[in-house]
Design an enzyme around this catalytic site. Structure first.
Site, PDB file in Angstrom:
ATOM      1  N   GLY A  41       0.813  -1.200   0.000  1.00  0.00           N
ATOM      2  CA  GLY A  41       0.000   0.000   0.000  1.00  0.00           C
ATOM      3  C   GLY A  41       0.846   1.249   0.000  1.00  0.00           C
ATOM      4  O   GLY A  41       2.078   1.192   0.025  1.00  0.00           O
ATOM      5  N   VAL A  46       2.811  -5.300   4.077  1.00  0.00           N
ATOM      6  CA  VAL A  46       2.542  -6.261   5.139  1.00  0.00           C
ATOM      7  C   VAL A  46       3.127  -7.608   4.736  1.00  0.00           C
ATOM      8  O   VAL A  46       2.873  -8.113   3.643  1.00  0.00           O
ATOM      9  CB  VAL A  46       1.021  -6.407   5.399  1.00  0.00           C
ATOM     10  N   ASP A 157     -12.675   4.811  10.812  1.00  0.00           N
ATOM     11  CA  ASP A 157     -12.520   4.282   9.450  1.00  0.00           C
ATOM     12  C   ASP A 157     -13.133   2.882   9.363  1.00  0.00           C
ATOM     13  O   ASP A 157     -12.491   1.936   8.904  1.00  0.00           O
ATOM     14  CB  ASP A 157     -11.050   4.262   9.045  1.00  0.00           C
TER      15      ASP A 157
END
Length: 334
Positions: A41, A46, A157
């Site tokens: 991202g 990750v 979020d």
């Protein structure tokens, strides 16, 4: 900054966050081998890691080193270290030997709720009963962080990509990097707008006033997403879908004060599940009874634009810690 925060946290709550060495995490990821990548991202990558004791973990390593990201990483460590709840992705520790902390989480086996709604093959594996249970588990997490933590927490979020699924499709809420701790003497916070377009509370967008009802709105969008993702032709289920759709409308009322609280939402969904079990007694839904009784029946205590797109093709304003995707420029953004 983070060392100071953790030191204060340990003194006040006796919560200890494990500190990993850089060498430990390099070994765990085979020196961050590309074959260990779980996702990439705008804020980082990750990796799947295997610790020395054979524990499998998810390791979030930063790609950039701007001050905003450092603060978001620190915020996530501070928030998650105060949450001990089975339906929240657990932060196992962090590494402080890099400019931006490397975060270590429990490893979640079964992808995101978004994937299980919108991927046809995966969607076929989740019944309406399981979908309703996932919604109830998520609602209970939000009720817990709003009312049962020492300092109330607003997630900010909530979306289907931030709800991960563990074994047996147990919901695990993730990504508290954008979350805010709410002082006990306040019921709202003035902040720059942060969250994901499509899930964002419109009242928050207009006023910059963040309240617990902002999470209620975002949860309402997730609930609608669950409903509309069901292409079911089984008799009897359609009426249940309509019933859930009608209550979801209340979560999406534009005026925040007219929405229910997350405690009321969680109780309402548990009530629906109980009714569903009466109608279909052969269906067994595990609601984690001990926690449910404590949380729902017991006494509860107390546009700066950093735009990214998630796998749901929505635009995120701000930071998404475990499940980040490519960043896109946006007019007026930074």
């Amino acid at each position: 900054m983070l060392k100071q925060q953790l030191s204060r946290l340990e003194r006040s709550t006796r919560v200890v966050v494990k500190i990993f060495t850089l060498e430990e995490l390099k070994r765990a990821t085979n020196n961050y081998d590309d074959n260990r990548i779980l996702g990439r991202g705008g804020f980082g990558t990750v990796y799947k890691g295997i610790l020395a004791d054979n524990t499998t973990v998810a390791i979030k390593k930063s790609q950039t080193m701007n001050q905003s990201q450092i603060e978001q990483f620190i915020n996530e460590v501070v928030v998650l270290s105060q949450i001990n709840y089975m339906n929240v992705v657990k932060l196992l520790g962090c590494c402080l030997e890099t400019q931006v902390p490397i975060l270590v989480y429990e490893f979640i086996t079964n992808d995101t709720l978004f994937e299980h709604i919108h991927n046809q093959i995966k969607a076929s594996n989740i019944s309406w009963e399981i979908s309703l249970r996932i919604a109830a588990e998520t609602a209970r997490v939000l009720s817990y962080v709003h009312y049962a933590t020492s300092i109330p927490i607003i997630h900010r979020d909530v979306k289907s990509t931030n709800i991960l699924l563990y074994d047996n499709y147990i919901a695990k809420v993730s990504d508290f990097g954008a979350s805010r701790l709410v002082p006990l003497d306040q019921d709202q916070l003035a902040t720059v707008v942060q969250g994901t377009l499509g899930y964002l509370d419109p009242e928050y967008v207009l006023t910059n006033q963040l309240t617990e009802k902002s999470d209620v709105y975002s949860f309402g969008v997730v609930l609608v997403e669950l409903i509309t993702g069901k292409k079911i032709e089984i008799e009897g289920i359609i009426e249940e879908l309509k019933e859930v759709a009608n209550i979801a409308k209340r979560y999406l009322i534009v005026k925040g004060e007219e929405r229910p609280t997350m405690k009321e939402v969680a109780m309402e969904l548990e009530g629906l599940i109980n009714e569903n079990m009466k109608r279909h007694p052969w269906v067994k839904i595990d609601l984690n009874g001990e926690e449910s009784g404590h949380l729902l029946g017991g006494k509860l205590s107390g546009f700066e634009l950093d735009c990214t797109t998630s796998s749901s093709n929505t635009t995120t304003i701000g930071y998404n810690s475990v499940r980040e995707h490519m960043r896109l420029p946006m007019d007026g953004g930074r």
